[in-house]
Each structure stands twice: as C-alpha cells, then as structure tokens.
Motif scaffolding. Structure first.
Motif, PDB file in Angstrom:
ATOM      1  N   ILE A  44       4.031 -34.981 -49.028  1.00  0.00           N
ATOM      2  CA  ILE A  44       5.462 -34.691 -49.216  1.00  0.00           C
ATOM      3  C   ILE A  44       5.577 -33.216 -49.561  1.00  0.00           C
ATOM      4  CG2 ILE A  44       7.510 -35.169 -50.609  1.00  0.00           C
ATOM      5  CD1 ILE A  44       6.344 -38.009 -51.024  1.00  0.00           C
ATOM      6  N   VAL A  45       6.284 -32.474 -48.698  1.00  0.00           N
ATOM      7  CA  VAL A  45       6.373 -31.020 -48.846  1.00  0.00           C
ATOM      8  C   VAL A  45       7.822 -30.601 -49.069  1.00  0.00           C
ATOM      9  CG1 VAL A  45       5.914 -28.791 -47.734  1.00  0.00           C
ATOM     10  CG2 VAL A  45       4.372 -30.714 -47.327  1.00  0.00           C
ATOM     11  N   MET A  46       8.061 -29.806 -50.126  1.00  0.00           N
ATOM     12  CA  MET A  46       9.383 -29.212 -50.356  1.00  0.00           C
ATOM     13  C   MET A  46       9.368 -27.804 -49.782  1.00  0.00           C
ATOM     14  SD  MET A  46      11.834 -30.847 -52.042  1.00  0.00           S
ATOM     15  CE  MET A  46      12.756 -29.745 -53.071  1.00  0.00           C
ATOM     16  N   THR A  47      10.415 -27.450 -49.037  1.00  0.00           N
ATOM     17  CA  THR A  47      10.487 -26.105 -48.462  1.00  0.00           C
ATOM     18  C   THR A  47      11.668 -25.347 -49.058  1.00  0.00           C
ATOM     19  OG1 THR A  47      11.704 -27.067 -46.614  1.00  0.00           O
ATOM     20  CG2 THR A  47       9.376 -26.637 -46.264  1.00  0.00           C
ATOM     21  N   PHE A  48      11.468 -24.060 -49.290  1.00  0.00           N
ATOM     22  CA  PHE A  48      12.523 -23.193 -49.825  1.00  0.00           C
ATOM     23  C   PHE A  48      12.628 -21.949 -48.966  1.00  0.00           C
ATOM     24  CE2 PHE A  48      10.661 -25.308 -53.623  1.00  0.00           C
ATOM     25  CZ  PHE A  48      11.747 -26.121 -53.918  1.00  0.00           C
ATOM     26  N   LEU A  49      13.846 -21.514 -48.710  1.00  0.00           N
ATOM     27  CA  LEU A  49      14.088 -20.316 -47.905  1.00  0.00           C
ATOM     28  C   LEU A  49      14.798 -19.278 -48.777  1.00  0.00           C
ATOM     29  CD1 LEU A  49      14.183 -18.974 -45.019  1.00  0.00           C
ATOM     30  CD2 LEU A  49      16.473 -19.910 -44.841  1.00  0.00           C
ATOM     31  N   PHE A  50      14.135 -18.144 -48.975  1.00  0.00           N
ATOM     32  CA  PHE A  50      14.744 -17.040 -49.726  1.00  0.00           C
ATOM     33  C   PHE A  50      14.974 -15.879 -48.778  1.00  0.00           C
ATOM     34  CE2 PHE A  50      12.424 -19.452 -52.947  1.00  0.00           C
ATOM     35  CZ  PHE A  50      13.388 -19.573 -53.936  1.00  0.00           C
ATOM     36  N   ASP A  51      16.227 -15.666 -48.398  1.00  0.00           N
ATOM     37  CA  ASP A  51      16.584 -14.479 -47.637  1.00  0.00           C
ATOM     38  C   ASP A  51      17.759 -13.802 -48.341  1.00  0.00           C
ATOM     39  OD1 ASP A  51      18.549 -16.276 -47.069  1.00  0.00           O
ATOM     40  OD2 ASP A  51      18.577 -15.938 -44.901  1.00  0.00           O
ATOM     41  N   TRP A  52      18.267 -12.702 -47.789  1.00  0.00           N
ATOM     42  CA  TRP A  52      19.326 -11.960 -48.490  1.00  0.00           C
ATOM     43  C   TRP A  52      20.564 -12.817 -48.720  1.00  0.00           C
ATOM     44  CZ3 TRP A  52      24.207 -10.959 -46.606  1.00  0.00           C
ATOM     45  CH2 TRP A  52      24.422 -11.181 -45.241  1.00  0.00           C
ATOM     46  N   MET A  53      20.838 -13.724 -47.769  1.00  0.00           N
ATOM     47  CA  MET A  53      22.049 -14.536 -47.851  1.00  0.00           C
ATOM     48  C   MET A  53      21.951 -15.541 -49.009  1.00  0.00           C
ATOM     49  SD  MET A  53      23.856 -16.293 -44.570  1.00  0.00           S
ATOM     50  CE  MET A  53      24.317 -14.847 -43.661  1.00  0.00           C
ATOM     51  N   SER A  54      20.826 -16.263 -49.060  1.00  0.00           N
ATOM     52  CA  SER A  54      20.682 -17.286 -50.112  1.00  0.00           C
ATOM     53  C   SER A  54      20.592 -16.634 -51.494  1.00  0.00           C
ATOM     54  CB  SER A  54      19.452 -18.159 -49.848  1.00  0.00           C
ATOM     55  OG  SER A  54      18.284 -17.393 -49.819  1.00  0.00           O
ATOM     56  N   LEU A  55      19.867 -15.501 -51.590  1.00  0.00           N
ATOM     57  CA  LEU A  55      19.724 -14.848 -52.904  1.00  0.00           C
ATOM     58  C   LEU A  55      21.050 -14.281 -53.407  1.00  0.00           C
ATOM     59  CD1 LEU A  55      16.312 -13.081 -52.312  1.00  0.00           C
ATOM     60  CD2 LEU A  55      16.774 -14.712 -54.126  1.00  0.00           C
ATOM     61  N   MET A  56      21.816 -13.669 -52.478  1.00  0.00           N
ATOM     62  CA  MET A  56      23.094 -13.085 -52.889  1.00  0.00           C
ATOM     63  C   MET A  56      24.091 -14.170 -53.294  1.00  0.00           C
ATOM     64  SD  MET A  56      24.634  -9.848 -50.911  1.00  0.00           S
ATOM     65  CE  MET A  56      23.515  -8.588 -51.386  1.00  0.00           C
ATOM     66  N   PHE A  57      24.110 -15.254 -52.526  1.00  0.00           N
ATOM     67  CA  PHE A  57      25.017 -16.356 -52.839  1.00  0.00           C
ATOM     68  C   PHE A  57      24.644 -16.983 -54.180  1.00  0.00           C
ATOM     69  CE2 PHE A  57      27.039 -20.547 -51.150  1.00  0.00           C
ATOM     70  CZ  PHE A  57      28.203 -20.240 -51.836  1.00  0.00           C
ATOM     71  N   MET A  58      23.327 -17.156 -54.411  1.00  0.00           N
ATOM     72  CA  MET A  58      22.884 -17.724 -55.691  1.00  0.00           C
ATOM     73  C   MET A  58      23.263 -16.818 -56.862  1.00  0.00           C
ATOM     74  SD  MET A  58      19.297 -19.730 -55.388  1.00  0.00           S
ATOM     75  CE  MET A  58      18.336 -18.417 -54.728  1.00  0.00           C
ATOM     76  N   SER A  59      23.160 -15.501 -56.659  1.00  0.00           N
ATOM     77  CA  SER A  59      23.507 -14.582 -57.750  1.00  0.00           C
ATOM     78  C   SER A  59      24.992 -14.697 -58.086  1.00  0.00           C
ATOM     79  CB  SER A  59      23.141 -13.140 -57.379  1.00  0.00           C
ATOM     80  OG  SER A  59      24.141 -12.529 -56.623  1.00  0.00           O
ATOM     81  N   PHE A  60      25.849 -14.873 -57.063  1.00  0.00           N
ATOM     82  CA  PHE A  60      27.288 -15.013 -57.309  1.00  0.00           C
ATOM     83  C   PHE A  60      27.609 -16.347 -57.988  1.00  0.00           C
ATOM     84  CE2 PHE A  60      27.742 -11.222 -55.054  1.00  0.00           C
ATOM     85  CZ  PHE A  60      29.063 -10.810 -55.064  1.00  0.00           C
ATOM     86  N   VAL A  61      26.940 -17.400 -57.540  1.00  0.00           N
ATOM     87  CA  VAL A  61      27.147 -18.726 -58.156  1.00  0.00           C
ATOM     88  C   VAL A  61      26.771 -18.671 -59.638  1.00  0.00           C
ATOM     89  CG1 VAL A  61      26.321 -21.121 -58.202  1.00  0.00           C
ATOM     90  CG2 VAL A  61      26.829 -20.042 -56.018  1.00  0.00           C
ATOM     91  N   LEU A  62      25.637 -18.039 -59.930  1.00  0.00           N
ATOM     92  CA  LEU A  62      25.176 -17.971 -61.320  1.00  0.00           C
ATOM     93  C   LEU A  62      26.062 -17.066 -62.177  1.00  0.00           C
ATOM     94  CD1 LEU A  62      21.333 -17.862 -60.730  1.00  0.00           C
ATOM     95  CD2 LEU A  62      22.590 -19.670 -61.871  1.00  0.00           C
ATOM     96  N   LEU A  63      26.538 -15.952 -61.587  1.00  0.00           N
ATOM     97  CA  LEU A  63      27.426 -15.057 -62.335  1.00  0.00           C
ATOM     98  C   LEU A  63      28.709 -15.791 -62.714  1.00  0.00           C
ATOM     99  CD1 LEU A  63      28.238 -12.126 -63.267  1.00  0.00           C
ATOM    100  CD2 LEU A  63      29.326 -11.899 -61.032  1.00  0.00           C
ATOM    101  N   ILE A  64      29.322 -16.453 -61.739  1.00  0.00           N
ATOM    102  CA  ILE A  64      30.590 -17.151 -62.005  1.00  0.00           C
ATOM    103  C   ILE A  64      30.374 -18.313 -62.965  1.00  0.00           C
ATOM    104  CG2 ILE A  64      32.392 -18.573 -60.910  1.00  0.00           C
ATOM    105  CD1 ILE A  64      32.050 -16.640 -58.454  1.00  0.00           C
ATOM    106  N   SER A  65      29.291 -19.076 -62.765  1.00  0.00           N
ATOM    107  CA  SER A  65      29.049 -20.230 -63.655  1.00  0.00           C
ATOM    108  C   SER A  65      28.747 -19.765 -65.080  1.00  0.00           C
ATOM    109  CB  SER A  65      27.923 -21.109 -63.123  1.00  0.00           C
ATOM    110  OG  SER A  65      26.752 -20.362 -62.939  1.00  0.00           O
ATOM    111  N   SER A  66      28.059 -18.615 -65.238  1.00  0.00           N
ATOM    112  CA  SER A  66      27.774 -18.121 -66.596  1.00  0.00           C
ATOM    113  C   SER A  66      29.072 -17.741 -67.307  1.00  0.00           C
ATOM    114  CB  SER A  66      26.825 -16.915 -66.539  1.00  0.00           C
ATOM    115  OG  SER A  66      27.450 -15.824 -65.875  1.00  0.00           O
ATOM    116  N   LEU A  67      29.981 -17.068 -66.572  1.00  0.00           N
ATOM    117  CA  LEU A  67      31.258 -16.679 -67.184  1.00  0.00           C
ATOM    118  C   LEU A  67      32.147 -17.900 -67.447  1.00  0.00           C
ATOM    119  CD1 LEU A  67      31.889 -13.477 -65.060  1.00  0.00           C
ATOM    120  CD2 LEU A  67      31.476 -13.538 -67.515  1.00  0.00           C
TER     121      LEU A  67
END
Length: 575
Positions: A44-67
């Motif tokens: 059973i293999v979990m795959t993760f994709l880190f590119d500019w789109m996913s990282l930038m979107f995650m940073s915005f999600v975390l910024l808004i959720s922190s505030l």
C-alpha cells in the motif's frame, strides 16, 4: 489551544509559501511515494505531489485558517466546547491539505470525504432544527459528488494505477479517460455548488461565522475548482468544457441576481461566493487554468475578511443578521467598517486591490477569446451585479441611522477579532499584485479596442449606480399583482432551487410512504397478517391452557371421547 494552533499554522504557512515561490521560479516538482505497508507481493503506497500550485494553495489555506482560529478565540469565547470547535476546524484543514497534495484518486477521496463529514459536523454545530436541515442538505448534496468520485475510481481500473497524473496527457482522447473526466466534473460541480447543486451553499450559513470564513474562502467550495484545475486537460476544448461554461455562467448570473434580493448579511456574502465560483469555473472551462487558480487565491483573501467583518457586526448587533436593521455602522464601528469596505471593493475589482488583478485579467481574456454572445453577456452582466449587491450592502449597513434597538452597545473593542481581520486586510490590499508578479513573471499584454478596454469599468460603474438606485429609491417591482411577486420570488430564491432540492425531492416519497402506512401497516395487510395471526394464536393458546388446567371432568370427557373414537375405528376396520 487557539494561540498554539495559530502560531504553528502561520509558521508552516510561511514555510510553504517560500517553498512555493522557489518551486515556481525553478520549475521544480517533488513526487513522493511512501510505502505504508508491504505484505508479500502486495504493498500500500501513499503518493504526494509537491509543486508550486499545491504549496502555494496550502500556504494560503494555512494562513487563512490560522487567522480564523485566532479570530475564533474571541468570537466563540462564550462556547463551553471551544477546544472541540478548534479540533473540528483543524480536522477540516487537514482534510483539505490531503486533497491538495494528492495525485491519486484514492487519497483524494480520503480528503474529499473528510471535508464532507467535518463540514456536516460544523454546519450542525449550533444544534437546532435549521442547522440540522442545512447539515443534511449539505451532506446529501455532496454525497452525489462522492459517488461520482467512487465511480471514477472504478473506471481507473482500466489503467495501471490510480495515480491519474501519469495518464492524463497520454490518454486524454481515450473513451475511459473521458468518462473519468465527466465523473470528476460532476463531483467538482457538487462540491463547488454549480447549478443544479447550488442550494446547499447558502444553507450552510447555519455554521458559526469563523467556519463560513474558512469554507467560503479556501477550503470546501474551492476543492472542486482545485480538482478541475488538476484535470484541466480533459475539459479544455471538449463538450464537457462547453457544458461547464454554460452551467457556471448561469450559476454566476443566478447568484448575482439572488444576492440583490437578499436581506440576510451572511447569505449575501455566500451568494457572492457562489458568483465568484461560477467565474472561476467558467474561465477554467475555457482552458485558462492558471487564471482560475490566480482568482482562487485572491478571492480567498478578501472573502475570508468579508465573513470576519460580518461576524464582528453580527456579534455587535446581538446576533441579528438582517441588513435592514443595520445602518450608520461607520460611526460606531469604524475599523470593522473600513475592513468591510476594503474587502467589498476588492470583490468589485477596485483597481490595485487583490480582486482587481485577477478579475480584470479574466474579463479582458474573455473579451479577447472566441466566445458566443450569451456567455459574453453572462460574464459582464454578472460583474455588474457583483458591484450592484456590494454597493447595496454598504448602503444598508454603513450609511444613514441605526435602525436597531437603541440599547445596542456597538463598539470596535473586540481586539482579538480585529487583529485577525487586520492580517487579512493587508493581504487583501497587496495580495493580488504580489501573486500577479509571481505567477505571471512575463506580464500578459492584452491589446483590445478602446470600447472593450473600457467595458469592464463601464459595467462596474453601471452596476454600482443600479445598486444605489435599488437601495435608495426602492425600485423593487414587488407589487400586489401575482405576476410581479412571482418573478421577484423566483429571482430571489435562486430560481426555486432550494425548494426543488428539499420539498421537491421529499414530497412524493412522503406522500407514497403515507399511503403505504395506511394501506399496509395500518390496513388490510395488518388485519390479515400480524394482527390476525396474533388473535388466532391467542385463542388457541387459551383453549390449550383450559385443556391443561388439571380438571378431572375434562380428563374423563377426553377419555370417553378416545373410547368412542377407538370403537368407531374398530367398526370401520370390520366393515
């Protein structure tokens, strides 16, 4: 717990943002495979994709959720179970993160279903009948998309694995891949509340306001857009893309008109989210996925701010959400009013605020594109409607005199809430230009005739003027005649969609269920079935009990009967 979560999330957000810029500038992508468990030949293999789109979107999600979590410390201070609320919000964010970094349909389903389940828990958080109804509508509408995603997973069995990212470009003309694309589009339409699945979005306003700020900016409703951005190759230049363009354009138009008839503060902002989702979907269906992503990020900033301001106002208005009871808020709550006005102007596309860069670019690309007149009309008319309902909201809430009870103590002293809002205020002003420089290093040069260049400004100004007239002169055509009332009710109730989704679906099953209960459970079936059987068994058991009551007369009578039967049998044998 709020402070710890806030600090951790904001630090991770900045880290992801720096990594995202680095990946974008260097055109860099990391694909991680993690073997969770391996038994003999099966792994059973979990795959993760880190590119500019996913990282930038995650940073915005975390910024808004922190505030939002920081803001919730004061907003939810009267709640006995605030830690439970924070845990639910963190689970919500975690589900979204899993969805963002997954290039695999199975792990996407984990995040997708996590969002659906936790959103249900958050919508019913206040535990009243309205919340339960809204939660059920939200959950069941999203189940349609979950089933579509499960079917897409089943169709992916035609390929070697569920990592769709390997097959999208190579197999995009394949029949199976087209079916998968159609199912993913259906799933995205339910999650992002496009027609005909729009009714759950305003109903989800039953959730606490911090949750609404999170849901409507960067998590639940944007999940469908993000998934379609990943699957954009299958939608561009296809029949699916044309269908999506039509439905998303109608969604944008319908939400814009509906918001102009609404008096609930949170519902107006919810319908504006629906309108912007339609805009993202429509530009995405035309093949401009980067533009859709750009508007997704800028919209997240000012929409979260809008909801936070709405929450502060509702708190001060003693939990009243009716804009007709507001007025003159600029005098009593100057800081909150300033934040609300900046967010509103960013939503309208005021030059050099966050929304301007993405919205103006989208409309100019539309003007440049080979597009039919109907879609062109929907784009520009809906933009005018956005300014119209925004100005109407400002007119009702900010100007004039306070229409509420004079005992209301309106003030701007919720400093924790204000600090949370200030973070997003800065981003709503500078976020658009910053992202524009980062995502498009080479600026778009769009050469248009003068009348098309000015069309966006003209539409916005016309919409604002109409909004002012509607509010000030009361141009509503609600008369006593049935026809006009019917039209206004139709336009103001999202084209009857909430009624079709609730009463329309449940009415016939309830009527038939009532007939079944009357005919079967309480009718002939019961008379000849369960009840009749019960009476028969009762009579027989009473007879049996009487026989076995050790009565000497009965025993002698039965003995004589046996003798008679034996004699009769002997006679019959002789004959």
């Amino acid at each position: 717990m709020c402070e710890i979560s806030f600090i951790k999330l904001i630090l991770i957000s900045f880290t992801f943002f720096i990594c995202g810029i680095n990946f974008l500038l260097n055109d860099y992508t990391i694909f991680i495979e993690w073997e969770v468990v391996s038994i003999n030949s099966m792994s059973i293999v979990m795959t993760f994709l880190f590119d500019w789109m996913s990282l930038m979107f995650m940073s915005f999600v975390l910024l808004i959720s922190s505030l939002v979590i920081f803001y919730s410390k004061e907003y939810m201070s009267g709640d006995m179970n605030i830690n439970r609320f924070i845990m639910l919000v963190l689970m919500f964010v975690l589900s979204m993160m899993l969805l963002i970094i997954s290039p695999n349909l199975i792990s996407i389903l984990l995040g997708w279903d996590g969002l659906g389940l936790v959103s249900y828990c958050l919508v019913i958080y206040f535990q009243n009948v309205k919340s339960y109804n809204a939660g059920m509508l939200t959950a069941l509408s999203n189940r349609i998309g979950d089933v579509a995603l499960l079917l897409a997973i089943a169709w992916m069995l035609n390929y070697g694995s569920w990592n769709y990212i390997f097959y999208l470009e190579l197999m995009k003309t394949d029949f199976e891949m087209l079916i998968i694309g159609g199912l993913v589009m259906l799933a995205a339409m339910t999650k992002s509340a496009q027609i005909p699945f729009s009714s759950w979005l305003p109903a989800a306003m039953a959730a606490p306001t911090p949750v609404s700020a999170l849901v409507h900016s960067s998590t639940l409703v944007t999940a469908g857009i993000y998934l379609l951005i990943r699957f954009n190759m299958l939608i561009a230049n296809s029949v699916m893309g044309q269908l999506l363009l039509l439905l998303s354009g109608l969604t944008m138009f319908m939400a814009g008109i509906g918001a102009n008839f609404e008096f609930d503060l949170k519902k107006i902002i919810a319908l504006s989210t629906l309108s912007q989702l339609g805009l993202m979907m429509s530009i995405l269906s035309m093949g401009y996925y980067k533009l859709a992503f750009f508007h997704l990020l800028t919209h997240a900033l000012f929409k979260a701010l809008l909801f936070m301001c709405a929450g502060a106002i509702i708190h001060n208005m003693m939990n009243s959400q009716d804009i007709r009871l507001m007025g003159g808020l600029t005098l009593h709550m100057p800081l909150t009013s300033s934040c609300l006005n900046v967010a509103n102007l960013a939503l309208c596309g005021m030059p050099f605020l966050a929304g301007f860069y993405s919205k103006d670019l989208i409309l100019e690309i539309v003007s440049l594109s080979y597009l039919n007149f109907f879609s062109f009309f929907l784009y520009f008319f809906s933009t005018g409607l956005t300014v119209c309902y925004s100005l109407r909201l400002v007119f009702y809430s900010m100007t004039g005199d306070l229409n509420c009870s004079s005992l209301n103590m309106l003030n701007d002293e919720g400093w924790v809430m204000l600090k949370g809002m200030m973070g997003l205020l800065v981003m709503s002003i500078i976020g658009g230009s910053m992202l524009n420089w980062l995502i498009f290093p080479t600026p778009y040069m769009i050469c248009l005739p003068m009348y098309l260049k000015w069309l966006t400004i003209f539409v916005c100004v016309s919409g604002g003027l109409l909004g002012y007239l509607i509010s000030n002169v009361s141009l509503y055509f609600i008369n006593k005649s049935f026809k006009n009332y019917f039209i206004s009710f139709f336009l103001g109730s999202m084209w009857f969609m909430p009624y079709i989704s609730t009463y329309g679906l449940i009415f016939s099953p309830l009527v038939y269920g009532n007939l079944v209960v009357k005919s079967f459970d309480q009718g002939w079936s019961e008379f000849f079935g369960g009840q009749n059987l019960y009476h028969t068994l009762m009579k027989n058991s009473q007879l049996n009990q009487m026989i076995q009551n050790n009565n000497l007369k009965l025993y002698l009578l039965i003995f004589i009967l046996w003798i008679v039967i034996l004699l009769l049998m002997m006679l019959l044998v002789k004959i």
